[in-house]
Design a protein around this motif. Structure first.
Motif, mmCIF file in Angstrom:
data_model
loop_
_atom_site.group_PDB
_atom_site.id
_atom_site.type_symbol
_atom_site.label_atom_id
_atom_site.label_comp_id
_atom_site.label_asym_id
_atom_site.label_seq_id
_atom_site.Cartn_x
_atom_site.Cartn_y
_atom_site.Cartn_z
ATOM 1 N N PHE A 55 0.822 -1.208 0.000
ATOM 2 C CA PHE A 55 0.000 0.000 0.000
ATOM 3 C C PHE A 55 0.862 1.267 0.000
ATOM 4 C CE2 PHE A 55 -3.616 -2.689 1.320
ATOM 5 C CZ PHE A 55 -4.607 -2.154 0.525
ATOM 6 N N ALA A 56 1.995 1.228 0.700
ATOM 7 C CA ALA A 56 2.886 2.396 0.709
ATOM 8 C C ALA A 56 3.458 2.648 -0.675
ATOM 9 C CB ALA A 56 4.009 2.188 1.725
ATOM 10 N N ALA A 57 3.868 1.578 -1.354
ATOM 11 C CA ALA A 57 4.384 1.739 -2.720
ATOM 12 C C ALA A 57 3.291 2.258 -3.643
ATOM 13 C CB ALA A 57 4.925 0.400 -3.219
ATOM 14 N N TYR A 58 2.078 1.723 -3.476
ATOM 15 C CA TYR A 58 0.953 2.200 -4.292
ATOM 16 C C TYR A 58 0.654 3.665 -4.012
ATOM 17 C CZ TYR A 58 -3.852 2.857 -5.860
ATOM 18 O OH TYR A 58 -4.982 3.352 -6.461
ATOM 19 N N ALA A 59 0.632 4.050 -2.729
ATOM 20 C CA ALA A 59 0.343 5.442 -2.362
ATOM 21 C C ALA A 59 1.369 6.384 -2.968
ATOM 22 C CB ALA A 59 0.313 5.588 -0.843
ATOM 23 N N THR A 60 2.621 5.973 -2.967
ATOM 24 C CA THR A 60 3.670 6.813 -3.552
ATOM 25 C C THR A 60 3.441 7.016 -5.045
ATOM 26 O OG1 THR A 60 5.286 6.036 -1.926
ATOM 27 C CG2 THR A 60 6.144 7.014 -3.943
ATOM 28 N N GLY A 61 3.251 5.907 -5.748
ATOM 29 C CA GLY A 61 3.098 5.989 -7.195
ATOM 30 C C GLY A 61 1.852 6.732 -7.630
ATOM 31 N N VAL A 62 0.715 6.415 -7.013
ATOM 32 C CA VAL A 62 -0.536 7.025 -7.454
ATOM 33 C C VAL A 62 -0.595 8.503 -7.057
ATOM 34 C CG1 VAL A 62 -1.965 6.546 -5.407
ATOM 35 C CG2 VAL A 62 -2.997 6.500 -7.687
ATOM 36 N N SER A 63 0.040 8.878 -5.962
ATOM 37 C CA SER A 63 0.056 10.292 -5.556
ATOM 38 C C SER A 63 0.885 11.119 -6.538
ATOM 39 C CB SER A 63 0.605 10.427 -4.138
ATOM 40 O OG SER A 63 -0.225 9.792 -3.203
ATOM 41 N N ILE A 64 2.030 10.601 -6.924
ATOM 42 C CA ILE A 64 2.852 11.324 -7.896
ATOM 43 C C ILE A 64 2.128 11.432 -9.225
ATOM 44 C CG2 ILE A 64 4.994 11.213 -9.237
ATOM 45 C CD1 ILE A 64 6.323 9.931 -6.808
ATOM 46 N N LEU A 65 1.500 10.341 -9.646
ATOM 47 C CA LEU A 65 0.756 10.361 -10.910
ATOM 48 C C LEU A 65 -0.402 11.345 -10.839
ATOM 49 C CD1 LEU A 65 0.679 8.958 -13.687
ATOM 50 C CD2 LEU A 65 -0.941 7.312 -12.708
ATOM 51 N N GLY A 66 -1.097 11.367 -9.706
ATOM 52 C CA GLY A 66 -2.198 12.305 -9.549
ATOM 53 C C GLY A 66 -1.737 13.743 -9.557
ATOM 54 N N ALA A 67 -0.564 14.023 -8.970
ATOM 55 C CA ALA A 67 -0.031 15.387 -8.969
ATOM 56 C C ALA A 67 0.371 15.824 -10.371
ATOM 57 C CB ALA A 67 1.163 15.468 -8.027
ATOM 58 N N ILE A 68 1.011 14.933 -11.111
ATOM 59 C CA ILE A 68 1.478 15.280 -12.460
ATOM 60 C C ILE A 68 0.307 15.480 -13.408
ATOM 61 C CG2 ILE A 68 2.762 14.420 -14.450
ATOM 62 C CD1 ILE A 68 4.657 13.045 -12.481
ATOM 63 N N ARG A 69 -0.668 14.589 -13.357
ATOM 64 C CA ARG A 69 -1.809 14.643 -14.275
ATOM 65 C C ARG A 69 -2.968 15.473 -13.739
ATOM 66 N NH1 ARG A 69 -2.418 8.528 -16.851
ATOM 67 N NH2 ARG A 69 -0.288 8.412 -17.729
ATOM 68 N N ARG A 70 -2.823 15.951 -12.489
ATOM 69 C CA ARG A 70 -3.865 16.750 -11.857
ATOM 70 C C ARG A 70 -5.204 16.004 -11.817
ATOM 71 N NH1 ARG A 70 -1.998 21.807 -10.989
ATOM 72 N NH2 ARG A 70 -0.161 22.465 -12.181
ATOM 73 N N ARG A 71 -5.134 14.751 -11.390
ATOM 74 C CA ARG A 71 -6.333 13.922 -11.258
ATOM 75 C C ARG A 71 -6.677 13.765 -9.776
ATOM 76 N NH1 ARG A 71 -6.766 10.842 -16.022
ATOM 77 N NH2 ARG A 71 -6.159 12.232 -17.729
ATOM 78 N N ARG A 72 -7.773 14.362 -9.380
ATOM 79 C CA ARG A 72 -8.121 14.353 -7.956
ATOM 80 C C ARG A 72 -8.426 12.959 -7.450
ATOM 81 N NH1 ARG A 72 -11.934 19.684 -6.793
ATOM 82 N NH2 ARG A 72 -10.383 21.266 -7.404
ATOM 83 N N HIS A 73 -9.038 12.125 -8.295
ATOM 84 C CA HIS A 73 -9.381 10.787 -7.822
ATOM 85 C C HIS A 73 -8.128 9.964 -7.532
ATOM 86 C CE1 HIS A 73 -8.730 10.008 -12.119
ATOM 87 N NE2 HIS A 73 -8.581 8.736 -11.803
ATOM 88 N N LEU A 74 -7.058 10.205 -8.275
ATOM 89 C CA LEU A 74 -5.804 9.506 -7.993
ATOM 90 C C LEU A 74 -5.193 10.001 -6.681
ATOM 91 C CD1 LEU A 74 -4.146 9.407 -11.542
ATOM 92 C CD2 LEU A 74 -5.353 7.569 -10.349
ATOM 93 N N VAL A 75 -5.270 11.307 -6.465
ATOM 94 C CA VAL A 75 -4.760 11.867 -5.214
ATOM 95 C C VAL A 75 -5.536 11.304 -4.027
ATOM 96 C CG1 VAL A 75 -4.426 13.989 -3.894
ATOM 97 C CG2 VAL A 75 -3.936 13.958 -6.347
ATOM 98 N N ARG A 76 -6.862 11.229 -4.150
ATOM 99 C CA ARG A 76 -7.682 10.666 -3.079
ATOM 100 C C ARG A 76 -7.337 9.206 -2.836
ATOM 101 N NH1 ARG A 76 -11.919 13.689 -5.462
ATOM 102 N NH2 ARG A 76 -12.600 11.803 -6.551
ATOM 103 N N SER A 77 -7.072 8.489 -3.911
ATOM 104 C CA SER A 77 -6.693 7.086 -3.772
ATOM 105 C C SER A 77 -5.380 6.947 -3.006
ATOM 106 C CB SER A 77 -6.558 6.437 -5.152
ATOM 107 O OG SER A 77 -6.230 5.074 -5.046
ATOM 108 N N GLY A 78 -4.436 7.833 -3.273
ATOM 109 C CA GLY A 78 -3.176 7.816 -2.537
ATOM 110 C C GLY A 78 -3.385 8.120 -1.062
ATOM 111 N N THR A 79 -4.279 9.056 -0.763
ATOM 112 C CA THR A 79 -4.593 9.384 0.634
ATOM 113 C C THR A 79 -5.204 8.185 1.346
ATOM 114 O OG1 THR A 79 -4.956 11.702 0.067
ATOM 115 C CG2 THR A 79 -5.910 10.913 2.125
ATOM 116 N N HIS A 80 -6.145 7.515 0.689
ATOM 117 C CA HIS A 80 -6.781 6.345 1.298
ATOM 118 C C HIS A 80 -5.764 5.225 1.509
ATOM 119 C CE1 HIS A 80 -10.798 7.844 -0.607
ATOM 120 N NE2 HIS A 80 -10.503 8.470 0.518
ATOM 121 N N ALA A 81 -4.836 5.086 0.572
ATOM 122 C CA ALA A 81 -3.793 4.070 0.738
ATOM 123 C C ALA A 81 -2.905 4.391 1.933
ATOM 124 C CB ALA A 81 -2.954 3.969 -0.537
#
Length: 525
Positions: A15-41
């Motif tokens: 989950f930590a690896a997933y949170a790292t990857g999806v948070s960076i992807l969400g920041a770069i692509r400006r996708r809020r749902h990805l950022v939220r997914s990283g927070t939940h992870a």
């Protein structure tokens, strides 16, 4: 239960690896749902690590000697408070305790910033989860706290007798809290660099976290000195041991940051410097963790030699390269046209304060690593003892104490002669009177004499600031002295709280100087 604990750690790593990857992807692509997914992870990592800690703690309390860690650091006769303290009494448990605190702080940061710092938070989450993933990786692949013995032990080896002490229950948790909470300002600094949001917002967001970390680093160092005084030192409280130094260096740099950040907030100066101090504080916490767990430097405080050293050095190099690269990349945006206008100003006093603090930190760092460097270069380990540290740091400490009296009283931008007279005539006179009185009393001139006299000077500036502030409120609002003083402190807690801390600093300096000069050593057989 042990299998469930190991499963929780493995899932937390995923989950930590997933949170790292999806948070960076969400920041770069400006996708809020990805950022939220990283927070939940990140919340999931927190929950899983808490489960793992609860299982290990249950095994300790229930004396499950089928686990190697429980058998090595507890026994059936160990009092409950030390059984609980065994959670951080060994290397495996302390790493799990570390990552537990990190995930707790991560969850708190997520809750605090649900509606704030939305551009920074994906990078904050990614940074904190990268750090968590590193520690979880160690717990998963290198040093498993849930490792089972081939044959369960009938009785545990017990906790080291030196650790069966009251201070064991509060010193390591305090120090770990200071260490781990330094990750939060570091994460926001990385986020500001990555997102290009280099104003004061990230600094204001981590102000309390920086104070929180500094406070517990202070407690950890003081508790450790008290413990050493009682158990190790036969009356000594500080021996410049490598592990003591490892806890002292982050405190020095963090203290420098807490002073210099005020200049950035008021004058928009030292933005590069403050960024470096935050990054350096976190790096020194990792370096300190490396010292206690690598075995490269012998210390009574360190864990037994292990193979973790290369992993920590590798992680530290990654931290330095990434953070240093981001600072260089953002350097044009970090620079500001504001400069120090005069050496006789509060800005200059704070800058000199920073240089002295960082100078002490560098001297301690060099003295700590020199034995290792000398062994690598010449094949002979040259030990650096207390005389080196005392000789280098004593004059720097006296200078630091003097600046503690100058900084709060001198004017911003440029101090005029009337301002200097009004601010320092009384305190300087008090310091001179104290110096003469000590000399007449027979105290020899030296560092202790200077420390006592300058301590009186610093206390004079502090008392003067409280007195003038109280009198000003009385003149304006016609309040009683007690009410005026309490309202003054209540409405300016940051300023007057700093003065109170300076009183404590004076007490520490005087105590160190007095115990050095008036020490009596007796050998008995």
């Amino acid at each position: 239960m042990a299998a469930l604990g190991r499963l929780a750690i493995c899932l937390a790593l995923l989950f930590a690896a997933y949170a790292t990857g999806v948070s960076i992807l969400g920041a770069i692509r400006r996708r809020r749902h990805l950022v939220r997914s990283g927070t939940h992870a990140a919340y999931a990592v927190f929950a899983l690590v808490v489960v793992a800690v609860a299982i290990l703690l249950h095994a300790l309390v229930e004396h499950d000697f089928s686990l190697e860690y429980v058998a090595a650091y507890s026994s059936s006769t160990l009092p409950l408070r030390y059984t609980v303290a065994a959670l951080w009494g060994g290397q495996k448990g302390s790493l799990l305790f570390w990552v537990c605190m990190l995930t707790v702080f991560t969850a708190i940061v997520q809750l605090q910033n649900r509606e704030r710092n939305r551009e920074l938070m994906p990078w904050v989450t990614a940074t904190l989860m990268t750090t968590a993933a590193f520690f979880l990786g160690l717990l998963t692949f290198v040093t498993d706290p849930f490792e089972r013995l081939p044959i369960p032990a009938r009785e545990g080896a017990d906790l080291n007798p030196l650790l069966q002490n009251y201070w064991m229950t509060i010193h390591p948790p305090s120090l770990y809290t200071g260490y781990v909470s330094a990750s939060v300002p570091f994460a926001f600094a990385i986020a500001a660099l990555a997102a290009g949001r280099l104003g004061d917002q990230w600094i204001r967001s981590v102000r309390r976290w920086a104070l929180f970390s500094w406070f517990f680093l202070t407690l950890g160092n003081l508790f450790g000195a008290r413990w050493a005084y009682e158990v190790l030192g036969w009356g000594g409280y500080w021996a410049w041991d490598p592990v003591e130094n490892a806890a002292f260096m982050p405190w020095l740099v963090s203290t420098a940051y807490l002073h210099s950040v005020m200049i950035q907030e008021k004058k928009d100066m030292l933005r590069v410097w403050n960024m470096v101090l935050v990054l350096l504080t976190f790096s020194l916490t990792i370096f300190g963790t490396f010292l206690t767990r690598s075995g490269v430097i012998s210390s009574v405080h360190s864990f037994t030699q292990s193979g973790l050293g290369p992993f920590f050095i590798g992680f530290l190099l990654v931290v330095l390269v990434v953070s240093g690269g981001l600072v260089v990349y953002r350097l044009p945006e970090l620079r500001t046209p504001a400069t120090v206008e005069s050496f006789l100003s509060r800005e200059a006093a704070f800058l000199f304060n920073n240089l002295v603090l960082v100078g002490i930190a560098f001297a301690v760092f060099w003295g700590t690593v020199f034995p290792v460097v000398s062994e690598w270069v010449r094949g002979v380990k040259i030990t650096v003892g207390p005389p080196f540290f005392n000789r280098v740091n004593a004059p720097l400490g006296v200078a630091l104490l003097f600046l503690a009296g100058v900084g709060p009283a001198i004017a911003w931008r440029r101090a005029s002669a009337p301002n200097l007279w009004r601010a320092f005539a009384g305190p300087v006179a008090a310091g001179l009177v104290a110096a003469v009185a000590l000399a007449v009393a027979g105290m020899p001139l030296g560092y202790a004499h200077s420390t006592f006299a300058i301590g009186v000077f610093v206390l004079g500036t502090i008392v003067q600031e409280f007195w003038r502030g109280m009198r000003a409120r009385q003149a304006m609002l016609h309040e009683s002295p007690g009410r005026a003083l309490s309202r003054l402190v209540g409405k300016n807690r940051r300023r007057y709280g700093g003065y109170i801390i300076h009183v404590g600093v004076v007490a520490v300096f005087v105590g160190v100087a007095a115990s050095s000069v008036f020490r009596v050593e007796v050998q008995q057989t």
